[in-house]
Each structure stands twice: as structure tokens, then as C-alpha cells.
Design an enzyme around this catalytic site. Structure first.
Site, PDB file in Angstrom:
ATOM      1  CD  GLU A 197      34.692 -23.823 -13.319  1.00 47.32           C
ATOM      2  OE1 GLU A 197      34.297 -23.465 -14.435  1.00 47.32           O
ATOM      3  OE2 GLU A 197      35.550 -23.183 -12.661  1.00 47.32           O
ATOM      4  CG  ASP A 275      31.526 -18.255 -14.983  1.00 49.05           C
ATOM      5  OD1 ASP A 275      32.212 -17.444 -14.340  1.00 49.05           O
ATOM      6  OD2 ASP A 275      31.910 -19.414 -15.192  1.00 49.05           O
TER       7      ASP A 275
END
Length: 332
Positions: A197, A275
């Protein structure tokens, strides 16, 4: 195309249930449980949702989770997300939860899992939504703490399909948790991990080669390695990409810079997810719409992304094929 996005039946594979805590419910639970929160109004909370990186978000995320105390709180939190699933036509969801966030405050593992589980069972009865629960270890804490959490989870093995790894990525490589993932694998858990990420491709390699994960959560940095891209394509390892999250946390400056279309065009098994939607300005449909409006996704791209999510889920093949058939009705 937006009408298609809204109508398509979908699966979501990267959703932190604590990250679906909307400001309204945060205030309601804070009042009920007599918990101090650093905001006076709902508008104050929303103004705080301007992040510079992953850590700036996590600081607020953990503060918000403090209002969750009872089994009913976790039920209400999960049920609010289920109602969003209905709105977004999500018919299968695999949700993350962070037990250490709660056990460290004196909330029992059983309180957390039972509230979440009951809401998901009711979602299946009322709406036909299927689901799985994945327990994540907090990577900023020690492996020893993760091992204790895994031991607790073994008492609820029938309720938890897999384990994951989340929280502060930089400085906390997957290799730090090799032992706990090995034990989880030996006990039959599916394995996933956040990697690539913010951190570089080394973290993705570690997650694959040391933790032996079956899905990479995020993984957008993989584009920086031709070798890794080819491996991910060849092995069709799923990437659970979260576009809104990537923009809000400055992984990419704006939507037009997002690389999900490049990953998809290369042949990677990428999926779209929300998310922490309460914090990142939108649930699953909004993530798809933002991609469509900024990256010129075709109808074929959108259908492929949705199919990828079902194919990459941890549900049995028969149900998987049933869901894929429902998606195919929109291919014409």
C-alpha cells in the site's frame, strides 16, 4: 454505466468493520457508553477526515473504535454496514475485524465476534447476503501479542475463515509475523495480508514467500516491479484494491493517477473494495463510479472487476458459480 454499476451484484473482500463506523453511530454509542470523544458535532468529525497518510488515518480510526463496548455495539456497527451492502447490491462480503483494538481496552474477544457474527447471520436470513469473517493482526504490535490473539481465536474457529495483517505498514514488514502465520496455516485458516500500500514491493514478496498468503490486500506498488507483475499475472493472486482509500491516504494524488486500470489491462486479478468507507468518502458503488469517471473504465472492465471479486472470494465453488451467473446476466 453508473446505472450498471449500481445494479450489478457484487462481492466485497476488503472491508474493515471498524472502518464502517459512521459519525452518527459514533456519537450515539459514545453517549450510550459515556465515552469521551474529541469532537463536539458530527461536522467536526467529518472535518477531521482529511488525511495526509496511513498513520494520520489510523490515529482517528483507533480513537473512534473506543466507543465500541458491548456485543450490541458490534451488532449495530455490523448491521449498519449490512444496510449499506443492500444499498450497494453487495451480495457477499468478507469483513475484517481487529480484535486487538478491543481486547487491549478490556473488551473480550467473545463480545466482539459474537456481535459481528449475529448481525451477519441476520443479514443472511433477511437479505440473503452471504459473508465470511477474517481476523486481522495489528502489525504495529508484537508477534507475541498476535500469537496470543490467535490462541483466543482458536476458540471461535468455526466463525473465522481466515487471518490477515493490517495497521501501520511502514517499518512493520510481513516477515515480522512469519511464526504466527505459520501457526494460523497449520490450524486451517485462510491467509491474507496488507502489503504494497505504502511500502515497496519487498513487502509483497515477503507476504507471498514468507507468510504464504492467498490474497494481497492493496498491492498497488506491485507495478514498480516487472518481475512481480508477471508473477502476479501468472499465479492470478488476487489484489484487493481500495481506490477511495488510496486517494484519501495520498498513495495517489488523484484518481487519474490511480493504477488499477493498468493492473487490470496487464492481466492481474484485481478487485475493487471500500476499505474503511465511513472515513474514505464512499462505499463500494462510489469506488466504482469514481474509477469509471476518471479512468474511462469500459463495461467489460467493470464486469471483469466484479467477477474477479467473486472468483477471489473464500466461498465454495457452487455458490461462487451461482453468483458469477448472476453477474453474467449484465454482460450483454
Amino acid at each position: 454505466m453508473i446505472d450498471l454499476i449500481e445494479k450489478l451484484p457484487k462481492a466485497e473482500l476488503h472491508l474493515h468493520i471498524e472502518g464502517s463506523l459512521e459519525p452518527e453511530l459514533m456519537f450515539k454509542l459514545a453517549k450510550k457508553n459515556n465515552i469521551e470523544i474529541p469532537y463536539k458535532t458530527i461536522d467536526d468529525v467529518k472535518k477531521a477526515y482529511e488525511f495526509s497518510n496511513l498513520q494520520s488515518f489510523l490515529d482517528i480510526y483507533y480513537a473512534g473504535a473506543n466507543v465500541l463496548i458491548s456485543k450490541e455495539d458490534f451488532y449495530d456497527l455490523t448491521w449498519e454496514y449490512i444496510l449499506k451492502c443492500v444499498d450497494n447490491n453487495i451480495i457477499h462480503t468478507e469483513i475484517f475485524f481487529d480484535p486487538q483494538t478491543h481486547t487491549s481496552r478490556g473488551v473480550s474477544f467473545e463480545t466482539v465476534i459474537s456481535g459481528i457474527k449475529e448481525a451477519l447471520e441476520d443479514a443472511n436470513k433477511k437479505f440473503g447476503i452471504t459473508s465470511q469473517i477474517i481476523m486481522c493482526f495489528l502489525r504495529h504490535l508484537s508477534q507475541e501479542d498476535a500469537l496470543k490473539t490467535l490462541d483466543e481465536a482458536l476458540n471461535f474457529k468455526d466463525d473465522i475463515i481466515g487471518v490477515g495483517l493490517d495497521s501501520s505498514e511502514l517499518g512493520n514488514p510481513p516477515s515480522k509475523f512469519e511464526k504466527v502465520f505459520k501457526k494460523a496455516q497449520e490450524n486451517g485458516f485462510k491467509l491474507v495480508a496488507h502489503a504494497g500500500e505504502e511500502a515497496d514491493v519487498l513487502y509483497i514478496y515477503e507476504a507471498l514467500d514468507l507468510l504464504h498468503i492467498q490474497r494481497i490486500d492493496h498491492g498497488v506498488q506491485s507495478i514498480k516491479s516487472d518481475e512481480l507483475m508477471q508473477r502476479l499475472k501468472d499465479e492470478q493472486i488476487p489484489l484487493t484494491v481500495c481506490p477511495n482509500s488510496n486517494i484519501e491516504l495520498k498513495v495517489f494524488e488523484n484518481y487519474k493517477e490511480h493504477n488499477i486500470k493498468k493492473l487490470l489491462d496487464f492481466g492481474l486479478n484485481v478487485t475493487v473494495n471500500s476499505d474503511d468507507p465511513a472515513y474514505f468518502k464512499g462505499y463500494l458503488n462510489q469506488n466504482f463510479i469514481n474509477l469509471y469517471e476518471n479512468l474511462e473504465l469500459s463495461k467489460e472492465d467493470i464486469v471483469k472487476l466484479v467477477k474477479n471479486s467473486f472468483n477471489s472470494s473464500f466461498i465454495e465453488d457452487e455458490l461462487k458459480q451461482k453468483y458469477i451467473k448472476e453477474v453474467k446476466l449484465y454482460e450483454g
